[in-house]
Design an enzyme around this catalytic site. Structure first.
Site, PDB file in Angstrom:
ATOM      1  N   THR A  26       0.815  -1.232   0.000  1.00  0.00           N
ATOM      2  CA  THR A  26       0.000   0.000   0.000  1.00  0.00           C
ATOM      3  C   THR A  26       0.843   1.273   0.000  1.00  0.00           C
ATOM      4  OG1 THR A  26      -0.167   0.090   2.408  1.00  0.00           O
ATOM      5  CG2 THR A  26      -1.905  -1.122   1.246  1.00  0.00           C
ATOM      6  N   TRP A  27       2.079   1.174  -0.377  1.00  0.00           N
ATOM      7  CA  TRP A  27       2.903   2.386  -0.438  1.00  0.00           C
ATOM      8  C   TRP A  27       2.341   3.303  -1.520  1.00  0.00           C
ATOM      9  CZ3 TRP A  27       7.999   3.334  -3.296  1.00  0.00           C
ATOM     10  CH2 TRP A  27       8.609   4.507  -2.806  1.00  0.00           C
ATOM     11  N   TYR A  61       3.392   5.494   5.743  1.00  0.00           N
ATOM     12  CA  TYR A  61       2.850   5.643   4.390  1.00  0.00           C
ATOM     13  C   TYR A  61       1.768   6.728   4.401  1.00  0.00           C
ATOM     14  CZ  TYR A  61       5.130   1.140   3.314  1.00  0.00           C
ATOM     15  OH  TYR A  61       6.032   0.111   3.135  1.00  0.00           O
ATOM     16  N   TYR A 200       9.450  -7.190  -0.695  1.00  0.00           N
ATOM     17  CA  TYR A 200       8.816  -5.927  -1.109  1.00  0.00           C
ATOM     18  C   TYR A 200       9.408  -5.436  -2.429  1.00  0.00           C
ATOM     19  CZ  TYR A 200      12.468  -2.742   0.995  1.00  0.00           C
ATOM     20  OH  TYR A 200      13.615  -2.042   1.319  1.00  0.00           O
ATOM     21  N   LYS A 212      13.602  -8.243 -21.724  1.00  0.00           N
ATOM     22  CA  LYS A 212      14.612  -9.243 -21.373  1.00  0.00           C
ATOM     23  C   LYS A 212      14.067 -10.661 -21.179  1.00  0.00           C
ATOM     24  CE  LYS A 212      18.085  -6.208 -19.456  1.00  0.00           C
ATOM     25  NZ  LYS A 212      18.592  -5.619 -18.215  1.00  0.00           N
TER      26      LYS A 212
HETATM   27  P1  NAP Z   1       6.061  -3.006  -6.589  1.00  0.00           P
HETATM   28  O1  NAP Z   1       4.985  -3.732  -5.925  1.00  0.00           O
HETATM   29  O2  NAP Z   1       7.281  -3.731  -7.037  1.00  0.00           O
HETATM   30  O3  NAP Z   1       5.507  -2.189  -7.849  1.00  0.00           O
HETATM   31  C1  NAP Z   1       4.341  -1.418  -7.796  1.00  0.00           C
HETATM   32  C2  NAP Z   1       4.088  -0.873  -9.173  1.00  0.00           C
HETATM   33  O4  NAP Z   1       3.871  -1.966 -10.073  1.00  0.00           O
HETATM   34  C3  NAP Z   1       2.879   0.026  -9.292  1.00  0.00           C
HETATM   35  O5  NAP Z   1       3.244   1.080 -10.152  1.00  0.00           O
HETATM   36  C4  NAP Z   1       1.815  -0.850  -9.941  1.00  0.00           C
HETATM   37  O6  NAP Z   1       0.943  -0.120 -10.758  1.00  0.00           O
HETATM   38  C5  NAP Z   1       2.670  -1.752 -10.800  1.00  0.00           C
HETATM   39  N1  NAP Z   1       2.027  -3.052 -10.998  1.00  0.00           N
HETATM   40  C6  NAP Z   1       1.383  -3.819 -10.082  1.00  0.00           C
HETATM   41  N2  NAP Z   1       0.939  -4.957 -10.631  1.00  0.00           N
HETATM   42  C7  NAP Z   1       1.289  -4.907 -11.942  1.00  0.00           C
HETATM   43  C8  NAP Z   1       1.083  -5.775 -13.038  1.00  0.00           C
HETATM   44  N3  NAP Z   1       0.423  -6.935 -12.892  1.00  0.00           N
HETATM   45  N4  NAP Z   1       1.578  -5.396 -14.253  1.00  0.00           N
HETATM   46  C9  NAP Z   1       2.234  -4.232 -14.419  1.00  0.00           C
HETATM   47  N5  NAP Z   1       2.463  -3.364 -13.407  1.00  0.00           N
HETATM   48  C10 NAP Z   1       1.989  -3.706 -12.189  1.00  0.00           C
HETATM   49  O7  NAP Z   1       6.615  -1.787  -5.696  1.00  0.00           O
HETATM   50  P2  NAP Z   1       6.381  -1.248  -4.216  1.00  0.00           P
HETATM   51  O8  NAP Z   1       5.058  -0.586  -4.093  1.00  0.00           O
HETATM   52  O9  NAP Z   1       7.607  -0.472  -3.894  1.00  0.00           O
HETATM   53  O10 NAP Z   1       6.440  -2.546  -3.281  1.00  0.00           O
HETATM   54  C11 NAP Z   1       5.313  -3.241  -2.865  1.00  0.00           C
HETATM   55  C12 NAP Z   1       4.978  -2.959  -1.414  1.00  0.00           C
HETATM   56  O11 NAP Z   1       6.052  -3.314  -0.551  1.00  0.00           O
HETATM   57  C13 NAP Z   1       4.755  -1.480  -1.080  1.00  0.00           C
HETATM   58  O12 NAP Z   1       3.521  -1.005  -1.583  1.00  0.00           O
HETATM   59  C14 NAP Z   1       4.865  -1.521   0.421  1.00  0.00           C
HETATM   60  O13 NAP Z   1       3.676  -2.017   1.009  1.00  0.00           O
HETATM   61  C15 NAP Z   1       6.018  -2.493   0.608  1.00  0.00           C
HETATM   62  N6  NAP Z   1       7.339  -1.826   0.762  1.00  0.00           N
HETATM   63  C16 NAP Z   1       8.019  -1.978   1.924  1.00  0.00           C
HETATM   64  C17 NAP Z   1       9.236  -1.334   2.127  1.00  0.00           C
HETATM   65  C18 NAP Z   1       9.984  -1.511   3.412  1.00  0.00           C
HETATM   66  O14 NAP Z   1      10.927  -0.755   3.666  1.00  0.00           O
HETATM   67  N7  NAP Z   1       9.604  -2.459   4.242  1.00  0.00           N
HETATM   68  C19 NAP Z   1       9.784  -0.537   1.101  1.00  0.00           C
HETATM   69  C20 NAP Z   1       9.091  -0.423  -0.094  1.00  0.00           C
HETATM   70  C21 NAP Z   1       7.876  -1.067  -0.261  1.00  0.00           C
HETATM   71  P3  NAP Z   1      -0.535   0.372 -10.307  1.00  0.00           P
HETATM   72  O15 NAP Z   1      -0.450   0.811  -8.875  1.00  0.00           O
HETATM   73  O16 NAP Z   1      -0.811   1.471 -11.275  1.00  0.00           O
HETATM   74  O17 NAP Z   1      -1.504  -0.782 -10.474  1.00  0.00           O
END
Ligand code: NAP
Length: 275
Positions: A26-27, A61, A200, A212
């Site tokens: 949910t970031w 967040y 994450y 790729k």
């Molecule tokens: P991610 O999940 O790797 O990527 C999110 C992005 O991918 C969004 O732009 C989303 O687009 C897109 N996406 C999602 N499903 C897709 C699909 N099937 N095809 C194409 N694009 C897709 O990045 P993240 O948000 O950084 O990481 C996930 C979660 O991990 C965060 O939301 C957070 O809860 C957690 N997190 C934790 C930390 C930590 O320090 N513990 C750090 C970073 C993140 P749309 O939103 O437009 O659908």
């Protein structure tokens, strides 16, 4: 096939609790208003319906806005959802954690948090003090399980030693086909000690691969690049992933990303490509 509880589940650490292999991040969710907000809520509710019933959020967040949005999204569905949230390092003092946890609980509109994580390590507060507060939260019934995030092997080991009565169930770490740093130490450690790795940014924050992927692999499995990335990242039993998706089409794609498993050979081919 889409449907509630259709997703594979894995044990969280040694807790015997089963969590879905794909959850939802949910970031950057919860900051828009009106229609955008409704769409984000709808995306989370659909995801839960499709079995991605673990939602990951954090007090930082949107300065609490993400937790508030999660609270709205899970109304009437609390029992189906496994809530993960995180306390920020500036609140690792004993009284601060107790306060932070109460605030998260209030914003989420729940009675308890399922898994409460220390968001990053800090040197500012002794880990013994922090963990004392975490155990107090468990004994008060405010949180069910304790975990860490962005902790090295040494920091995780120290955190475990500071917990006389409880276990650390997981380490949430950055992990994707294109970010493999944890493979050298943290992942083997978690596998050996039976800590779940919550991956994450499993889609590399949306920089989803296109060029790729070896020719034919997408067609062979009928998977998009994002689905192949999620399939790859959760190939090992220790790992679950929390992609963030605010678009319904992405939610749908992610929910079925592991309904078929790629073969061991294709896993190795993908791994080698991004070594
Ligand atoms: P991610 O999940 O790797 O990527 C999110 C992005 O991918 C969004 O732009 C989303 O687009 C897109 N996406 C999602 N499903 C897709 C699909 N099937 N095809 C194409 N694009 C897709 O990045 P993240 O948000 O950084 O990481 C996930 C979660 O991990 C965060 O939301 C957070 O809860 C957690 N997190 C934790 C930390 C930590 O320090 N513990 C750090 C970073 C993140 P749309 O939103 O437009 O659908």
């Amino acid at each position: 096939m889409l449907g509630t509880h259709s997703l594979e589940k894995r044990e969280l650490g040694r807790t015997r609790e089963k969590i879905p292999v794909i959850g939802m991040g949910t970031w950057e969710i919860g900051d828009v208003q009106n229609e955008g907000r409704l769409l984000e809520i709808q995306a989370l509710r659909k995801g839960i319906e499709f079995g991605m019933s673990m939602i990951d959020t954090a007090e930082m967040y949107g300065y609490g806005n993400a937790e508030k949005l999660v609270g709205e999204a899970i109304k009437g569905m609390r029992d189906e959802v496994f809530i993960v949230t995180k306390v920020s390092p500036e609140h690792f003092g004993y009284d601060d954690i107790l306060r932070s946890c109460e605030s998260s609980i209030r914003r989420l509109g729940v009675e308890h948090i399922d898994l409460y994580l220390l968001h990053w390590p800090t040197r500012e507060v002794p880990i013994e003090e922090t963990m004392k507060a975490m155990e107090e939260l468990v004994s008060r019934g405010k949180i069910r399980y304790i975990g860490v995030s962005n902790f090295s092997v040494a920091q995780t080991s120290k955190a475990r030693e500071a917990l006389p009565r409880s276990e650390i169930a997981c380490n949430q770490a950055r992990y994707s086909l294109t970010h493999r740093a944890i493979e050298s130490e943290l992942l083997p450690f978690c596998e050996k000690e039976r800590l779940t790795v919550i991956a994450y940014s499993p889609l590399d924050t949306g920089k989803v691969l296109t060029k790729k992927i070896p020719p034919g692999l997408q067609e062979k499995y009928g998977m998009t690049p994002a689905q192949l990335m999620l399939n790859w990242v959760t190939y090992k039993e220790t790992v679950v992933a929390i992609p963030k998706a605010s678009k319904i089409e992405h939610v749908k794609e992610n929910a079925v990303a592991v309904s078929t498993r790629i073969s061991a050979d294709d896993y190795k081919t993908l791994s080698r490509l991004f070594d």
